[in-house]
Design a protein around this motif. Sequence first.
Motif, mmCIF file in Angstrom:
data_model
loop_
_atom_site.group_PDB
_atom_site.id
_atom_site.type_symbol
_atom_site.label_atom_id
_atom_site.label_comp_id
_atom_site.label_asym_id
_atom_site.label_seq_id
_atom_site.Cartn_x
_atom_site.Cartn_y
_atom_site.Cartn_z
ATOM 1 N N ILE A 104 -0.287 -21.956 10.822
ATOM 2 C CA ILE A 104 -0.762 -22.194 12.195
ATOM 3 C C ILE A 104 -0.920 -23.690 12.438
ATOM 4 C CG2 ILE A 104 -2.703 -21.850 13.778
ATOM 5 C CD1 ILE A 104 -3.119 -19.118 12.423
ATOM 6 N N ASN A 105 -1.506 -24.391 11.475
ATOM 7 C CA ASN A 105 -1.691 -25.835 11.607
ATOM 8 C C ASN A 105 -0.365 -26.572 11.686
ATOM 9 O OD1 ASN A 105 -4.687 -27.033 11.010
ATOM 10 N ND2 ASN A 105 -4.453 -24.996 10.130
ATOM 11 N N MET A 106 0.576 -26.196 10.823
ATOM 12 C CA MET A 106 1.836 -26.929 10.760
ATOM 13 C C MET A 106 2.692 -26.693 12.006
ATOM 14 S SD MET A 106 2.697 -26.397 6.692
ATOM 15 C CE MET A 106 4.156 -27.457 6.646
ATOM 16 N N ILE A 107 2.686 -25.466 12.513
ATOM 17 C CA ILE A 107 3.450 -25.182 13.735
ATOM 18 C C ILE A 107 2.839 -25.929 14.911
ATOM 19 C CG2 ILE A 107 4.037 -23.364 15.386
ATOM 20 C CD1 ILE A 107 4.292 -21.480 12.949
ATOM 21 N N TYR A 108 1.508 -25.879 15.022
ATOM 22 C CA TYR A 108 0.828 -26.617 16.098
ATOM 23 C C TYR A 108 1.122 -28.115 15.990
ATOM 24 C CZ TYR A 108 -3.015 -28.570 18.851
ATOM 25 O OH TYR A 108 -3.765 -29.278 19.757
ATOM 26 N N VAL A 112 3.028 -30.182 18.867
ATOM 27 C CA VAL A 112 2.165 -31.041 19.678
ATOM 28 C C VAL A 112 2.057 -32.451 19.116
ATOM 29 C CG1 VAL A 112 -0.188 -31.264 20.613
ATOM 30 C CG2 VAL A 112 0.868 -29.017 20.444
ATOM 31 N N GLY A 113 2.249 -32.598 17.794
ATOM 32 C CA GLY A 113 2.110 -33.909 17.174
ATOM 33 C C GLY A 113 0.673 -34.321 16.974
ATOM 34 N N ASP A 114 -0.206 -33.354 16.777
ATOM 35 C CA ASP A 114 -1.628 -33.638 16.643
ATOM 36 C C ASP A 114 -2.228 -32.660 15.641
ATOM 37 O OD1 ASP A 114 -4.052 -34.832 17.068
ATOM 38 O OD2 ASP A 114 -4.393 -33.973 19.050
ATOM 39 N N THR A 115 -3.399 -33.013 15.128
ATOM 40 C CA THR A 115 -4.093 -32.127 14.204
ATOM 41 C C THR A 115 -4.922 -31.105 14.978
ATOM 42 O OG1 THR A 115 -5.914 -33.711 14.065
ATOM 43 C CG2 THR A 115 -4.214 -33.833 12.364
ATOM 44 N N LEU A 116 -5.210 -30.001 14.317
ATOM 45 C CA LEU A 116 -5.990 -28.932 14.923
ATOM 46 C C LEU A 116 -7.458 -29.100 14.550
ATOM 47 C CD1 LEU A 116 -5.273 -26.410 16.609
ATOM 48 C CD2 LEU A 116 -5.229 -25.106 14.478
ATOM 49 N N ASP A 117 -8.355 -28.944 15.531
ATOM 50 C CA ASP A 117 -9.781 -28.937 15.252
ATOM 51 C C ASP A 117 -10.404 -27.740 15.953
ATOM 52 O OD1 ASP A 117 -10.017 -29.636 17.950
ATOM 53 O OD2 ASP A 117 -10.380 -31.757 17.527
ATOM 54 N N LEU A 118 -11.730 -27.635 15.904
ATOM 55 C CA LEU A 118 -12.393 -26.458 16.451
ATOM 56 C C LEU A 118 -12.141 -26.307 17.944
ATOM 57 C CD1 LEU A 118 -14.245 -24.051 16.121
ATOM 58 C CD2 LEU A 118 -16.216 -25.584 16.283
ATOM 59 N N GLN A 119 -12.264 -27.394 18.692
ATOM 60 C CA GLN A 119 -12.038 -27.305 20.136
ATOM 61 C C GLN A 119 -10.608 -26.899 20.453
ATOM 62 O OE1 GLN A 119 -13.293 -31.289 21.261
ATOM 63 N NE2 GLN A 119 -15.096 -30.463 22.270
ATOM 64 N N ALA A 145 8.859 -26.605 11.177
ATOM 65 C CA ALA A 145 7.541 -26.279 10.628
ATOM 66 C C ALA A 145 7.625 -25.112 9.661
ATOM 67 C CB ALA A 145 6.562 -25.970 11.755
ATOM 68 N N VAL A 146 8.379 -24.077 10.030
ATOM 69 C CA VAL A 146 8.534 -22.917 9.147
ATOM 70 C C VAL A 146 9.261 -23.326 7.867
ATOM 71 C CG1 VAL A 146 9.644 -20.661 8.909
ATOM 72 C CG2 VAL A 146 8.446 -21.247 11.020
ATOM 73 N N LEU A 150 7.753 -22.857 4.109
ATOM 74 C CA LEU A 150 8.424 -22.133 3.024
ATOM 75 C C LEU A 150 8.625 -23.022 1.811
ATOM 76 C CD1 LEU A 150 11.090 -20.142 5.088
ATOM 77 C CD2 LEU A 150 8.977 -19.263 4.054
ATOM 78 N N LEU A 151 8.950 -24.286 2.049
ATOM 79 C CA LEU A 151 9.098 -25.222 0.938
ATOM 80 C C LEU A 151 7.776 -25.406 0.208
ATOM 81 C CD1 LEU A 151 10.639 -27.302 -0.732
ATOM 82 C CD2 LEU A 151 10.198 -28.985 1.086
ATOM 83 N N ALA A 152 6.688 -25.536 0.954
ATOM 84 C CA ALA A 152 5.371 -25.687 0.341
ATOM 85 C C ALA A 152 5.010 -24.459 -0.486
ATOM 86 C CB ALA A 152 4.315 -25.928 1.416
#
Length: 542
Positions: A104-108, A112-119, A145-146, A150-152
């Motif tokens: 979810i984080n990597m796709i976002y 978007v080019g930004d990190t995910l936070d609570l907001q 991202a996918v 998969l590589l990770a």
Amino acid sequence: MADSPFGTPDGGPSNGPDGGPDSKWLITRFVAGFLLFSAAYALINQLPLTQSILYRAAAFDYTNAALAGLSFALQALLLFIATLWLSNRWFVLALVLVILSAGINMIYGQIVGDTLDLQKAGWLVTEARQAFNAAGEFASPLALAVGKLLLAAALLIAARRLSHKPVHQLTGGRVAGKKSTTAIMLLLTAPSFLWPVLGLHPLAVERNIYSYAIAILSADPAPPRAVVTATSESDMAIDKIIWLVDESVSYEAFNEIIAPQITRHTPLDFGEAASMGHCSTPSNVALRSGVNVRTVTDTTDLRRTSSIWGYAAKAGYATTMIDGQVSGPPQNLLLPPERALIGTYQSAANGMKTDFAIARSLNANLKADGKQFVYTILRGVHFQYRDHYPQGAMPEGSSMMEQYRKAISYSKQGFFDALLDGVDRSKVAIFYTSDHGQNIEDGVTPHCSGSPVAAEFSVPLIGFLPPDIQQSYASAPGERSHSQLFPTTLALMGYDPIYAADNYDNLLMAPTARYVWFGRGIVPVEAGGRIDVSGGDRFPAQ
């Protein structure tokens, strides 16, 4: 018997001179496994590592960069311990949880080019219905991202195969038993619960989704809306007031495509206006709630304001909300306390000609008796743009800009003619705008980007007002903002214009008192939480 894919061995390494395991062989495999694990961890945490450590260090904020590095190191160590000692069954479970959160984080982040936070996670929940549109529009970053994910996963499995065997040999062939497994799993999940409580940050991407989900699910119910205390001079009010909030129509596109087609209806064009958000949700929430641009801070809770519905009802208006983008539950954080204030709510999504059908319905409303306030969300041209005009209407290989312009042209074909046909405009006020603008360039997110540009806030703002009122609003030059629509509407409802201006923003007969705009986190998702708001004297993102 061969090793399992996850590394539990059935045979040992080559023996040393004394018949025991070859220590060099063990060390080599362990180090190789550790390096592969490190590569996987760096890959899934690429964005937060860059922003929390490298960017802070580049800004000479070495203290916070070091603290962030320590936070990541501790979380990575716990995952590495789990990779080394857990049995296959428990390792698979841990790997699935890691991949879900990291995915979810990597796709976002890739889109978007930004990190995910609570907001932003809270905002993501509200925008879940756009997932398929986003997948179609951003196929390339999604695929990238996918691929990284998969590589990770492959690197983590390879790291276990290499590093688990030396540990297995050194511990006499034992893997974690029930008590050890329990202890490892508790340690592995501990930061998800302890970091927010202790104020530590950042949470790594392999675990943060679960912390955010807990915070969102356990959040207090939305607070009630404030009661309207102001009074309206109803005999001075306009009978019908309609807000038309289009989707993704930039000022430039409106000015070139739509404006020339509606000149015969003599609209009052306020020129380029600033949206209060570069995403749909914050823009609509701010429009409905009203914003005091002089006093708003990051502790402001727009869920508690009186809202446009409260003012409309107090002034004797029947209230209606029409949403041309949904066929089910409300969107854009229309929470139960606010929904309860709306007299009639209509889900009106019905294909490409939704907006034309809405125009005809509104035309009937404008000719009916009684005072009405209608907030209308038009279908507009949300990506993918090619979904908003008939197949074959554009040549294959048309550019993104060509698709966008075609979508707008088709979306608004005949809209204003149908809306105003036969309407007595002497007691009618209609405002048209868009929720946000668009940045149409190859390889960038057109709106709601991680680093917004001015084009994402640039929207049209026009009014169809009674002639005497329209003349008074046409005199003052200067840039306008979404925030002025609320107080202007209050004045048209019969509320004191001075009260409206003092509590929100200047009426549209003057420039905005101050630009204010919101990010994805427009409402707090936890008690005492802060929101994402900016303000200043310059147009947003300039």
